[in-house]
Design a protein around this motif. Structure first.
Motif, PDB file in Angstrom:
ATOM      1  N   VAL A 193       0.833  -1.206   0.000  1.00 49.05           N
ATOM      2  CA  VAL A 193       0.000   0.000   0.000  1.00 49.05           C
ATOM      3  C   VAL A 193       0.865   1.253   0.000  1.00 49.05           C
ATOM      4  O   VAL A 193       0.632   2.187  -0.768  1.00 49.05           O
ATOM      5  CB  VAL A 193      -0.966  -0.012   1.202  1.00 49.05           C
ATOM      6  CG1 VAL A 193      -1.660   1.336   1.355  1.00 49.05           C
ATOM      7  CG2 VAL A 193      -2.005  -1.123   1.043  1.00 49.05           C
ATOM      8  N   ARG A 194       1.892   1.276   0.858  1.00 45.52           N
ATOM      9  CA  ARG A 194       2.774   2.446   0.941  1.00 45.52           C
ATOM     10  C   ARG A 194       3.539   2.679  -0.356  1.00 45.52           C
ATOM     11  O   ARG A 194       3.684   3.816  -0.802  1.00 45.52           O
ATOM     12  CB  ARG A 194       3.789   2.281   2.083  1.00 45.52           C
ATOM     13  CG  ARG A 194       3.232   2.388   3.469  1.00 45.52           C
ATOM     14  CD  ARG A 194       4.343   2.678   4.487  1.00 45.52           C
ATOM     15  NE  ARG A 194       5.537   1.889   4.242  1.00 45.52           N
ATOM     16  CZ  ARG A 194       5.790   0.712   4.796  1.00 45.52           C
ATOM     17  NH1 ARG A 194       4.905   0.182   5.623  1.00 45.52           N
ATOM     18  NH2 ARG A 194       6.906   0.055   4.540  1.00 45.52           N
ATOM     19  N   ASN A 195       4.041   1.611  -0.945  1.00 48.41           N
ATOM     20  CA  ASN A 195       4.963   1.741  -2.071  1.00 48.41           C
ATOM     21  C   ASN A 195       4.313   1.695  -3.444  1.00 48.41           C
ATOM     22  O   ASN A 195       4.912   2.150  -4.424  1.00 48.41           O
ATOM     23  CB  ASN A 195       6.025   0.640  -1.993  1.00 48.41           C
ATOM     24  CG  ASN A 195       6.918   0.779  -0.790  1.00 48.41           C
ATOM     25  OD1 ASN A 195       7.253   1.890  -0.382  1.00 48.41           O
ATOM     26  ND2 ASN A 195       7.306  -0.341  -0.187  1.00 48.41           N
ATOM     27  N   VAL A 196       3.108   1.156  -3.522  1.00 51.88           N
ATOM     28  CA  VAL A 196       2.450   1.005  -4.825  1.00 51.88           C
ATOM     29  C   VAL A 196       1.091   1.702  -4.860  1.00 51.88           C
ATOM     30  O   VAL A 196       0.845   2.574  -5.693  1.00 51.88           O
ATOM     31  CB  VAL A 196       2.298  -0.491  -5.195  1.00 51.88           C
ATOM     32  CG1 VAL A 196       1.619  -0.627  -6.564  1.00 51.88           C
ATOM     33  CG2 VAL A 196       3.658  -1.175  -5.216  1.00 51.88           C
ATOM     34  N   SER A 197       0.201   1.313  -3.944  1.00 53.49           N
ATOM     35  CA  SER A 197      -1.179   1.816  -4.006  1.00 53.49           C
ATOM     36  C   SER A 197      -1.269   3.324  -3.798  1.00 53.49           C
ATOM     37  O   SER A 197      -1.896   4.035  -4.596  1.00 53.49           O
ATOM     38  CB  SER A 197      -2.041   1.110  -2.956  1.00 53.49           C
ATOM     39  OG  SER A 197      -2.120  -0.267  -3.205  1.00 53.49           O
ATOM     40  N   ILE A 198      -0.675   3.815  -2.716  1.00 57.68           N
ATOM     41  CA  ILE A 198      -0.793   5.243  -2.414  1.00 57.68           C
ATOM     42  C   ILE A 198      -0.111   6.111  -3.461  1.00 57.68           C
ATOM     43  O   ILE A 198      -0.695   7.108  -3.918  1.00 57.68           O
ATOM     44  CB  ILE A 198      -0.269   5.529  -0.991  1.00 57.68           C
ATOM     45  CG1 ILE A 198      -1.225   4.894   0.041  1.00 57.68           C
ATOM     46  CG2 ILE A 198      -0.160   7.030  -0.743  1.00 57.68           C
ATOM     47  CD1 ILE A 198      -0.754   4.995   1.472  1.00 57.68           C
ATOM     48  N   PRO A 199       1.110   5.778  -3.916  1.00 57.69           N
ATOM     49  CA  PRO A 199       1.700   6.580  -4.995  1.00 57.69           C
ATOM     50  C   PRO A 199       0.847   6.574  -6.269  1.00 57.69           C
ATOM     51  O   PRO A 199       0.735   7.603  -6.938  1.00 57.69           O
ATOM     52  CB  PRO A 199       3.058   5.910  -5.222  1.00 57.69           C
ATOM     53  CG  PRO A 199       3.403   5.332  -3.899  1.00 57.69           C
ATOM     54  CD  PRO A 199       2.096   4.821  -3.354  1.00 57.69           C
TER      55      PRO A 199
END
Length: 232
Positions: free
Chosen positions: A208-214
């Motif tokens: 989530v931090r590294n893929v979804s949110i960006p």
């Protein structure tokens, strides 16, 4: 600017994680517990209330990402993670992830046509992913992550195909073929409950931090006029 060039830079940085990667699987049980214990409460419409709205269906990679993107859009009342595009009955996450079915991770979008049109939702769909990568979106690989725009009527089919043709005519993707499937909608299977609102419930999950949110933030930066007021 071509979406793809920025997208692949992002992919190179985060290829080590995936919606079905070891990192994600390692944290899955913990994420389920977090979702149950500490997820912030939000107001949800009842199934009866949702029946007052139109539905649209899209697949463009990990449904955690896609759900969050559509839920940020004005006029969208709810986005539900699930499976569609195959013929198998009662698919589940393990079946999808292991490639046992032809279903893709998809979202069911409930929207108010007085606030946003199907054409605009198609713009959101194409503007929030790379439709030229076959069976892949970002670090996620496999047919379950393929790009699909579903239609329920001939009018919707014409809108999708018209958008694709316009993108080709304008050379938006610099000659790379668009691999998006334009598919008649048959059935949507809702995913397991822990997948619903996954990004919101699990902000510290590494995927989530590294893929979804960006990915969500890139969409917001490029589609400000489409966002709900509280998402600016």
């Amino acid at each position: 600017m071509k979406f793809k060039s920025l997208y692949f830079l992002f992919v190179a940085l985060f290829m080590v994680t995936s919606c079905k990667s070891n990192t994600k699987e390692t944290n899955l049980q913990q994420a389920k517990e977090v979702a149950q214990e500490s997820a912030p409460e939000i107001i949800k419409l009842s199934p009866q209330e949702l029946q007052n709205y139109e539905t649209a269906y899209f697949a463009s990679g990990c449904f955690w990402c896609v759900e969050a993107i559509f839920e940020s859009v004005r006029g969208v009342k709810e986005a539900v993670s699930g499976y569609s595009g195959g013929t198998e009955e009662n698919p589940n996450y393990d079946m999808i992830g292991n490639g046992i079915t032809r279903h893709a991770e998809a979202v069911e979008v409930y929207y108010d046509p007085k606030q946003i049109s199907f054409t605009e939702l198609v713009q959101v769909f194409f503007g929030s992913h790379d439709p030229t990568t076959l069976n892949q979106q970002g670090p996620d690989r496999g047919s379950q992550y393929r790009s699909i725009a579903f239609y329920k009527t001939e009018k919707e089919k014409n809108i999708i195909e018209g958008y694709i043709q316009a993108a080709v005519d304008m050379n938006i993707y610099e000659g790379d073929p668009i691999t998006t499937e334009v598919t008649k909608f048959e059935k949507f299977w809702k995913a397991e409950e822990y997948h619903q609102d996954y990004e919101r419930k699990n902000p510290n999950n590494s995927y989530v931090r590294n893929v979804s949110i960006p990915r969500l933030n890139r969409f917001k930066a490029n589609f400000g006029d489409f966002l709900k007021k509280d998402n600016h």
